[in-house]
Design a protein around this motif. Structure first.
Motif, mmCIF file in Angstrom:
data_model
loop_
_atom_site.group_PDB
_atom_site.id
_atom_site.type_symbol
_atom_site.label_atom_id
_atom_site.label_comp_id
_atom_site.label_asym_id
_atom_site.label_seq_id
_atom_site.Cartn_x
_atom_site.Cartn_y
_atom_site.Cartn_z
ATOM 1 N N LEU A 49 6.461 42.230 41.556
ATOM 2 C CA LEU A 49 6.761 42.023 40.287
ATOM 3 C C LEU A 49 7.458 44.091 39.540
ATOM 4 C CD1 LEU A 49 6.659 38.957 38.595
ATOM 5 C CD2 LEU A 49 7.590 38.905 40.672
ATOM 6 N N SER A 50 8.784 43.956 39.187
ATOM 7 C CA SER A 50 8.774 45.194 38.997
ATOM 8 C C SER A 50 10.090 44.902 37.148
ATOM 9 C CB SER A 50 9.970 46.369 39.702
ATOM 10 O OG SER A 50 9.214 46.760 40.806
ATOM 11 N N CYS A 51 9.567 45.693 36.200
ATOM 12 C CA CYS A 51 10.372 45.651 35.139
ATOM 13 C C CYS A 51 10.645 47.212 34.566
ATOM 14 C CB CYS A 51 9.544 45.036 34.053
ATOM 15 S SG CYS A 51 9.926 45.405 31.910
ATOM 16 N N VAL A 52 11.950 47.541 34.905
ATOM 17 C CA VAL A 52 11.946 49.182 34.104
ATOM 18 C C VAL A 52 12.572 48.635 32.203
ATOM 19 C CG1 VAL A 52 13.652 50.563 34.710
ATOM 20 C CG2 VAL A 52 13.186 49.328 36.329
ATOM 21 N N ALA A 53 12.073 49.958 32.464
ATOM 22 C CA ALA A 53 12.442 49.593 30.517
ATOM 23 C C ALA A 53 13.343 50.884 30.227
ATOM 24 C CB ALA A 53 10.807 49.915 29.781
ATOM 25 N N SER A 54 14.116 50.320 28.707
ATOM 26 C CA SER A 54 14.973 51.587 28.751
ATOM 27 C C SER A 54 15.369 51.473 26.646
ATOM 28 C CB SER A 54 16.512 51.933 29.094
ATOM 29 O OG SER A 54 17.460 50.707 29.633
ATOM 30 N N GLY A 55 15.417 52.572 26.717
ATOM 31 C CA GLY A 55 15.970 52.684 24.950
ATOM 32 C C GLY A 55 15.235 53.175 23.908
ATOM 33 N N ARG A 56 13.418 53.506 24.655
ATOM 34 C CA ARG A 56 12.760 54.099 23.421
ATOM 35 C C ARG A 56 11.420 54.869 24.604
ATOM 36 N NH1 ARG A 56 9.680 49.892 20.041
ATOM 37 N NH2 ARG A 56 8.483 48.920 21.430
ATOM 38 N N THR A 57 10.680 55.354 24.102
ATOM 39 C CA THR A 57 9.627 56.196 24.718
ATOM 40 C C THR A 57 8.902 55.446 25.721
ATOM 41 O OG1 THR A 57 10.077 57.862 23.401
ATOM 42 C CG2 THR A 57 7.918 58.528 25.118
ATOM 43 N N PHE A 58 8.811 54.940 26.898
ATOM 44 C CA PHE A 58 7.753 53.788 27.397
ATOM 45 C C PHE A 58 6.227 54.122 27.323
ATOM 46 C CE2 PHE A 58 7.544 50.869 30.546
ATOM 47 C CZ PHE A 58 6.567 51.163 31.085
ATOM 48 N N SER A 59 6.298 55.737 27.961
ATOM 49 C CA SER A 59 4.965 55.571 27.864
ATOM 50 C C SER A 59 3.976 55.872 25.962
ATOM 51 C CB SER A 59 4.140 57.678 28.174
ATOM 52 O OG SER A 59 5.348 57.935 27.435
ATOM 53 N N SER A 60 4.559 55.581 25.016
ATOM 54 C CA SER A 60 3.906 54.954 24.232
ATOM 55 C C SER A 60 3.712 53.817 23.759
ATOM 56 C CB SER A 60 4.855 55.648 22.892
ATOM 57 O OG SER A 60 5.295 56.744 23.275
ATOM 58 N N TYR A 61 4.404 52.908 24.511
ATOM 59 C CA TYR A 61 4.091 50.845 24.467
ATOM 60 C C TYR A 61 3.058 50.216 25.578
ATOM 61 C CZ TYR A 61 7.418 52.627 20.791
ATOM 62 O OH TYR A 61 8.407 53.386 19.880
ATOM 63 N N ARG B 291 5.372 45.750 24.115
ATOM 64 C CA ARG B 291 5.215 45.603 22.600
ATOM 65 C C ARG B 291 5.633 46.006 21.623
ATOM 66 N NH1 ARG B 291 0.014 44.493 19.728
ATOM 67 N NH2 ARG B 291 -0.022 45.606 18.060
ATOM 68 N N GLY B 292 5.675 45.983 20.684
ATOM 69 C CA GLY B 292 6.930 46.331 18.725
ATOM 70 C C GLY B 292 6.661 47.767 18.562
ATOM 71 N N LEU B 293 4.480 47.919 18.315
ATOM 72 C CA LEU B 293 4.532 48.435 17.560
ATOM 73 C C LEU B 293 3.742 49.384 18.628
ATOM 74 C CD1 LEU B 293 3.219 47.568 14.208
ATOM 75 C CD2 LEU B 293 5.531 48.450 14.965
ATOM 76 N N GLU B 294 3.815 50.868 18.566
ATOM 77 C CA GLU B 294 2.516 51.915 19.213
ATOM 78 C C GLU B 294 1.234 51.228 19.155
ATOM 79 O OE1 GLU B 294 5.698 55.518 18.961
ATOM 80 O OE2 GLU B 294 3.475 56.228 19.052
ATOM 81 N N TRP B 295 0.183 51.487 20.161
ATOM 82 C CA TRP B 295 -0.862 50.785 20.343
ATOM 83 C C TRP B 295 -1.431 51.188 21.390
ATOM 84 C CZ3 TRP B 295 -4.717 48.573 17.260
ATOM 85 C CH2 TRP B 295 -5.408 48.270 17.641
ATOM 86 N N ARG B 296 -2.351 52.509 20.991
ATOM 87 C CA ARG B 296 -3.081 52.902 22.310
ATOM 88 C C ARG B 296 -4.254 51.425 23.280
ATOM 89 N NH1 ARG B 296 -6.576 57.674 19.376
ATOM 90 N NH2 ARG B 296 -5.146 59.127 18.775
ATOM 91 N N GLY B 297 -4.154 50.186 22.624
ATOM 92 C CA GLY B 297 -4.920 49.200 24.045
ATOM 93 C C GLY B 297 -3.406 48.498 24.605
ATOM 94 N N TYR C 40 4.040 40.913 20.721
ATOM 95 C CA TYR C 40 5.401 42.195 21.470
ATOM 96 C C TYR C 40 7.048 41.519 20.952
ATOM 97 C CZ TYR C 40 1.814 42.726 25.410
ATOM 98 O OH TYR C 40 0.805 43.295 25.726
ATOM 99 N N ALA C 41 7.985 42.622 21.081
ATOM 100 C CA ALA C 41 8.977 42.318 20.221
ATOM 101 C C ALA C 41 10.139 42.251 21.182
ATOM 102 C CB ALA C 41 9.152 43.478 19.205
ATOM 103 N N TYR C 42 9.921 43.043 22.869
ATOM 104 C CA TYR C 42 10.574 42.838 23.779
ATOM 105 C C TYR C 42 11.090 42.158 24.581
ATOM 106 C CZ TYR C 42 12.185 46.265 19.961
ATOM 107 O OH TYR C 42 12.956 47.063 19.196
ATOM 108 N N TRP C 43 11.473 41.334 25.344
ATOM 109 C CA TRP C 43 11.145 40.295 26.922
ATOM 110 C C TRP C 43 12.374 40.889 27.399
ATOM 111 C CZ3 TRP C 43 6.735 37.312 27.158
ATOM 112 C CH2 TRP C 43 6.441 37.725 25.598
ATOM 113 N N GLY C 44 11.945 40.335 28.405
ATOM 114 C CA GLY C 44 13.063 40.908 29.889
ATOM 115 C C GLY C 44 13.332 39.191 29.815
ATOM 116 N N GLN C 45 15.083 38.606 30.850
ATOM 117 C CA GLN C 45 15.010 37.474 30.901
ATOM 118 C C GLN C 45 14.867 36.978 32.331
ATOM 119 O OE1 GLN C 45 18.678 36.318 29.855
ATOM 120 N NE2 GLN C 45 18.053 37.956 28.012
ATOM 121 N N GLY C 46 13.340 37.625 32.835
ATOM 122 C CA GLY C 46 13.237 36.486 33.773
ATOM 123 C C GLY C 46 13.176 36.450 34.991
ATOM 124 N N THR C 47 12.089 36.577 36.268
ATOM 125 C CA THR C 47 12.544 36.528 36.863
ATOM 126 C C THR C 47 11.417 35.094 37.452
ATOM 127 O OG1 THR C 47 12.429 37.715 39.633
ATOM 128 C CG2 THR C 47 11.241 38.154 37.638
#
Length: 126
Positions: free
Chosen positions: A20-32, A99-105, A113-120
């Motif tokens: 499975l793959s999930c592509v994210a957009s809208g904010r800095t992916f590497s922070s979440y 995840r909604g907020l930035e977190w290192r773990g 989690y604040a954001y969800w995909g439509q599912g596959t």
């Protein structure tokens, strides 16, 4: 706004594999922190796997340990779920989440989690 788009689901025989793959957009992916969850008919949505922003830490539900692998490519804004040795009980709609907020773990709780995909849909035949 944040958008998550899953792909890669399908029908597979027991013992087979899917990625499975999930592509994210809208904010800095590497922070979440990212996660994968699944929901079978008539059941609650449940945690499957999570990966921290740097990809240095992962966590899994007990029922997928040793069979599933979560990974991410921050350059491609993509998180993956490699699923091997699939079982009929793995049949479900699989969702990626951010995840909604930035977190290192990592994070296993749905409420993190604040954001969800439509599912596959993943269907494993016996």
């Amino acid at each position: 706004q944040v958008q998550l788009a899953e792909s890669g689901g399908g029908l597979v025989q027991a013992g087979g594999s899917l990625r499975l793959s999930c592509v994210a957009s809208g904010r800095t992916f590497s922070s979440y922190t990212m996660g994968w969850f699944r929901q079978a008919p008539g059941k609650e949505r449940e945690f499957v796997a999570t990966i921290n922003p740097s990809a240095g830490d992962t966590a899994y539900a007990d029922f997928v340990k040793g069979r599933f692998t979560i990974s991410r490519d921050n350059a491609k804004n993509t998180v993956y779920l490699q699923m091997n040795s699939l079982k009929p009980e793995d049949t479900a709609v699989y969702y990626c989440a951010q995840r909604g907020l930035e977190w290192r773990g990592t994070a296993a709780a749905r409420g993190a989690y604040a954001y969800w995909g439509q599912g596959t849909q993943v269907t494993v035949s016996s």
